[in-house]
Structures are given as C-alpha cells and as structure tokens.
Design a protein around this motif. Sequence first.
Motif, PDB file in Angstrom:
ATOM      1  N   TRP A 107     -11.649   6.783  -2.886  1.00 43.09           N
ATOM      2  CA  TRP A 107     -11.391   6.791  -1.548  1.00 43.09           C
ATOM      3  C   TRP A 107     -11.284   8.117  -1.165  1.00 43.09           C
ATOM      4  N   ARG A 152       1.039   3.936  -2.954  1.00 41.61           N
ATOM      5  CA  ARG A 152       0.666   5.401  -2.731  1.00 41.61           C
ATOM      6  C   ARG A 152       1.874   6.109  -3.138  1.00 41.61           C
ATOM      7  N   GLU A 194     -10.278   2.576   0.909  1.00 43.18           N
ATOM      8  CA  GLU A 194      -9.109   2.639   0.211  1.00 43.18           C
ATOM      9  C   GLU A 194      -9.062   1.230  -0.580  1.00 43.18           C
ATOM     10  N   ARG A 197       0.594  -1.440  -0.048  1.00 44.98           N
ATOM     11  CA  ARG A 197       0.133  -0.056  -0.049  1.00 44.98           C
ATOM     12  C   ARG A 197       0.869   1.043  -0.009  1.00 44.98           C
ATOM     13  N   ASP A 216      -7.521  -1.964  -2.708  1.00 42.04           N
ATOM     14  CA  ASP A 216      -6.287  -2.957  -2.360  1.00 42.04           C
ATOM     15  C   ASP A 216      -5.749  -3.329  -3.585  1.00 42.04           C
ATOM     16  N   TYR A 233      -8.857   4.819  -6.097  1.00 39.58           N
ATOM     17  CA  TYR A 233      -8.315   6.051  -5.103  1.00 39.58           C
ATOM     18  C   TYR A 233      -9.005   7.246  -5.464  1.00 39.58           C
TER      19      TYR A 233
END
Length: 189
Positions: A36, A10, A42, A6, A44, A33
């Motif tokens: 999110w 990011r 969020e 993650r 995966d 995203y």
Amino acid sequence: MLPSDRDEIRDLLKRTAVALKQGDVPFALCGGYAAWMRGAPEPDHDADFLVPEAESERAAKVLADAGLEVVPPAEDWLTKVVQGNSFVDVLWRTCGHPVEQDLIDRAEVLPVLSVQMPVLQATDILVTKLMALDEHYCDFSRLLPVARALREQVDWGRVRVEVDDNDFAVVFLVLLDRLGVVEGAVSAG
C-alpha cells in the motif's frame, strides 16, 4: 473491514513500529501495508512486520514492555500484537525460511501514517507474496492488483530467479505476461 477497524489496525501498526524503533529492534513493514505504501490498494486485514529470526524473542519482549498486548499464536514463526478486533503479525520466518538481516537492510525508510519506518522494497514484497503461494493458498485475485500497482518498481528478473522453485509463483508470472501487465515477466527459456 469497517472504517473503525481500519483506524484500529492503522493505530496498531503505528504503535508496533514505534515500539520496535524505540527498542532498537531491526524490522521492516511487509505484506499488504508495505505494498500500500508503494501504491497498491490498502489491505482489508492485518498488518505485517518482519524481524530477523535472531531478534524474535527480543522483539516480543520489547512489544510487551511497550504496553502492547502480545499473544503467542499456535504458529512457531510469528508473534501477534492484538488491539480490539485487529492484529499485527511480527514474523521471523517467511515461507519456512528465516528472515535474514539483509532483507531488513534493503528496506527503505518511508513515512507510513506519519511514522518513519523501514518498508520492504517492491521486489521483496512481490517475492515474499509469491513464495507464499501453494496448493492450500493460491489466490491470484489478491496478488494481481499488487503486481499491477508495483510493476514499475519491481526487478522482474530477480523475482523470476527467486521464485523459480515455486510452480504457483511461476504460473502467476506467466499470467502477468499473458495479460500484458509486465512484458517479459517470464523468460522464454
């Protein structure tokens, strides 16, 4: 996804956005995203950006020139940016339709992991996700939490009109209405 994965996705999301910004390529964060950033869980998996189809080649060059690993996938409608086990898709077509500048122009600039970037509006997020539904991919379990989280931000009338030709999307709207997630998600007529 492991926490380190993650963190990796990011980081790659931020680096991709910064490269597109510095290269003056019009773009918007889309997909999981973007949802999110508007209150959905969020994701995966990968992150996704849209660029206008007319900017696709320049976007790939800008990303490569920024030192990112750009991999041409088998698909002819996106570019992949790879870092370790993570990747970001930069799409210039969604559901077989070219990405138009007006979709990018409707995006709202928001802080995403400390980077200011355009993020699709909730209505556009839902429309693009619903239009991806077909007989090969029809996973309502991924869409339901997104629809619940974004429901007050979405223009459901516009969603109805834009997805009307996709039976899978229409059935999802019926499900939302029957579950009471969104009253009037489908029209009576």
